[in-house]
Design a protein around this motif. Sequence first.
Motif, short mmCIF file in Angstrom:
data_model
loop_
_atom_site.label_atom_id
_atom_site.label_comp_id
_atom_site.label_asym_id
_atom_site.label_seq_id
_atom_site.Cartn_x
_atom_site.Cartn_y
_atom_site.Cartn_z
N GLY A 294 0.85 -1.19 0.00
CA GLY A 294 0.00 0.00 0.00
C GLY A 294 0.88 1.23 0.00
O GLY A 294 2.05 1.17 -0.37
N GLY A 295 0.30 2.34 0.43
CA GLY A 295 1.09 3.56 0.57
C GLY A 295 1.58 4.10 -0.76
O GLY A 295 1.02 3.79 -1.82
N ILE B 27 1.53 4.30 -5.75
CA ILE B 27 1.19 5.43 -6.63
C ILE B 27 2.17 5.50 -7.79
O ILE B 27 1.80 5.75 -8.93
N ASP B 28 3.46 5.24 -7.51
CA ASP B 28 4.50 5.35 -8.52
C ASP B 28 4.52 4.09 -9.40
O ASP B 28 4.74 2.98 -8.91
N GLU B 29 4.28 4.27 -10.71
CA GLU B 29 4.13 3.12 -11.61
C GLU B 29 5.41 2.28 -11.71
O GLU B 29 5.35 1.06 -11.81
N GLU B 30 6.58 2.98 -11.68
CA GLU B 30 7.86 2.26 -11.76
C GLU B 30 8.03 1.36 -10.54
O GLU B 30 8.37 0.17 -10.65
N LEU B 31 7.77 1.95 -9.34
CA LEU B 31 7.92 1.18 -8.10
C LEU B 31 6.93 0.01 -8.06
O LEU B 31 7.26 -1.08 -7.61
N LYS B 32 5.75 0.27 -8.59
CA LYS B 32 4.72 -0.78 -8.63
C LYS B 32 5.24 -1.98 -9.42
O LYS B 32 5.11 -3.13 -8.99
N LYS B 33 5.89 -1.68 -10.55
CA LYS B 33 6.46 -2.76 -11.36
C LYS B 33 7.52 -3.53 -10.59
O LYS B 33 7.59 -4.75 -10.65
N HIS B 34 8.37 -2.80 -9.85
CA HIS B 34 9.43 -3.45 -9.08
C HIS B 34 8.86 -4.38 -8.01
O HIS B 34 9.32 -5.49 -7.81
N PHE C 24 5.22 -5.66 5.48
CA PHE C 24 4.45 -4.45 5.18
C PHE C 24 5.31 -3.53 4.34
O PHE C 24 6.35 -3.06 4.82
N LEU C 25 4.91 -3.25 3.11
CA LEU C 25 5.63 -2.27 2.30
C LEU C 25 4.97 -0.92 2.53
O LEU C 25 3.79 -0.74 2.25
N THR C 26 5.75 0.04 3.03
CA THR C 26 5.15 1.33 3.33
C THR C 26 5.98 2.47 2.76
O THR C 26 6.83 2.23 1.89
N ASP C 27 5.71 3.70 3.22
CA ASP C 27 6.37 4.85 2.59
C ASP C 27 7.37 5.51 3.54
O ASP C 27 7.57 6.71 3.51
N ILE C 28 7.96 4.71 4.41
CA ILE C 28 8.98 5.23 5.32
C ILE C 28 10.01 4.12 5.53
O ILE C 28 9.71 2.94 5.33
N GLU C 29 11.25 4.53 5.93
CA GLU C 29 12.36 3.56 6.06
C GLU C 29 12.06 2.38 6.97
O GLU C 29 12.56 1.28 6.76
N ASP D 248 10.63 -0.28 3.46
CA ASP D 248 10.45 0.96 2.71
C ASP D 248 10.12 0.65 1.24
O ASP D 248 11.02 0.34 0.45
N GLY D 249 8.85 0.72 0.92
CA GLY D 249 8.40 0.40 -0.43
C GLY D 249 8.92 1.37 -1.48
O GLY D 249 8.79 1.12 -2.68
N ARG D 250 9.54 2.49 -1.04
CA ARG D 250 10.08 3.46 -2.01
C ARG D 250 11.43 3.00 -2.53
O ARG D 250 11.95 3.54 -3.51
N ILE D 251 12.04 2.01 -1.84
CA ILE D 251 13.33 1.48 -2.31
C ILE D 251 13.04 0.38 -3.32
O ILE D 251 12.32 -0.59 -3.01
N ALA D 252 13.59 0.53 -4.53
CA ALA D 252 13.34 -0.48 -5.55
C ALA D 252 13.82 -1.84 -5.05
O ALA D 252 14.89 -1.96 -4.46
#
Length: 299
Positions: free
Chosen positions: A36-37, A41-48, A206-211, A267-271
């Motif tokens: 989630g998180g 939203i980011d399509e590239e990250l979603k693919k990863h 849990f993949l989230t938007d913080i480290e 941190d789901g923002r990390i590929a």
Amino acid sequence: MEEKNMAEVLEKAEVLIEALPYIQRFNRKIIVVKYGGSAMIDEELKKHVIQDVTLLKLVGFKPIIVHGGGKEISKWVEKSGMEPVFINGLRKTDEATMEIAEMVLNRVGKSLVTLVEELGVKAISISGKDGGLLKVQKKYSQGKDIGYVGEITEVDPKILYDLLEKDFLPIVCPIGLDEQFDTYNINADDAACAIAKAVQAEKLAFLTDIEGVYKDPQDKNSLISELTVNEAKELLASGNIGGGMLPKLNSCIDAIMNGVSRVHILDGRIAHCLLLEIFTNKGIGTAILGEKETKFYHE
Ligand SMILES: Nc1ncnc2c1ncn2[C@@H]1O[C@H](COP(=O)(O)OP(=O)(O)O)[C@@H](O)[C@H]1O
Ligand SMILES: CC(=O)N[C@@H](CCC(=O)OP(=O)(O)O)C(=O)O
């Protein structure tokens, strides 16, 4: 082969060798990934993220994705001329909002199915309504009526076992039915936790938007890499945990105390954060451990 190319090839081989014990440990084991998180939203990250989960499936793990989509729901609530309202991290869900949430979450599920299918793996998206997976009762927030928000009372994992047995990758959205068969909106962290407990998952990530979890959210150097259940409880009591991390950390404790072996906040923002956590000796994010679990299991 040039010396530089040879070094690169050897490095790749080393990465695979490092992954071997983890592939053995998790072979045929169920891993629940809460997705989630903002990584959604980011399509590239979603693919990863989808590449990672698909790879887990292909090397013999049994991943189950439980997804959210809170930001996407809010977008469509606003487009419909309404204001999204959250009370203690839960969306106030009237009838119109429930309708939007169900449409959006089903759509998100199918978009994840499409990405998995593009990689050659069979996926199926379901909601907690399907096969009686998630039964709920109306949830109140500190005595307040917040509409069609469900608290999970029962999980029937049969549908998940059937899908896994037929080699599908199950993708679940957090919607359930109550005893009167009315539709309810469920917090996706709660849904992931309840499902991980019901299937006695080897891991819940849990993949989230913080480290990860910070001892002090104002101090970025205070990231905690490992927390026992008791330490997590102390941290919750310290008042340094707020916002969406509150229900998340409570879910982590609940999962560990009810038979889930390992729980991770990543941190789901990390590929490729999932692959890094599972297949390398480093370990990233915050691991929540049972009291008996030795600390520093990554070393
Ligand atoms: N001590 C803390 N450590 C980490 N995050 C915290 C802490 N206290 C509050 N938070 C907040 O919790 C948020 C994560 O929860 P949430 O937004 O619900 O994630 P998701 O949408 O992925 O479920 C972080 O972005 C952060 O703002
Ligand atoms: C009751 C409740 O709050 N339900 C959530 C369900 C989606 C969700 O949890 O999405 P994220 O994981 O992306 O936040 C909501 O309507 O936003």
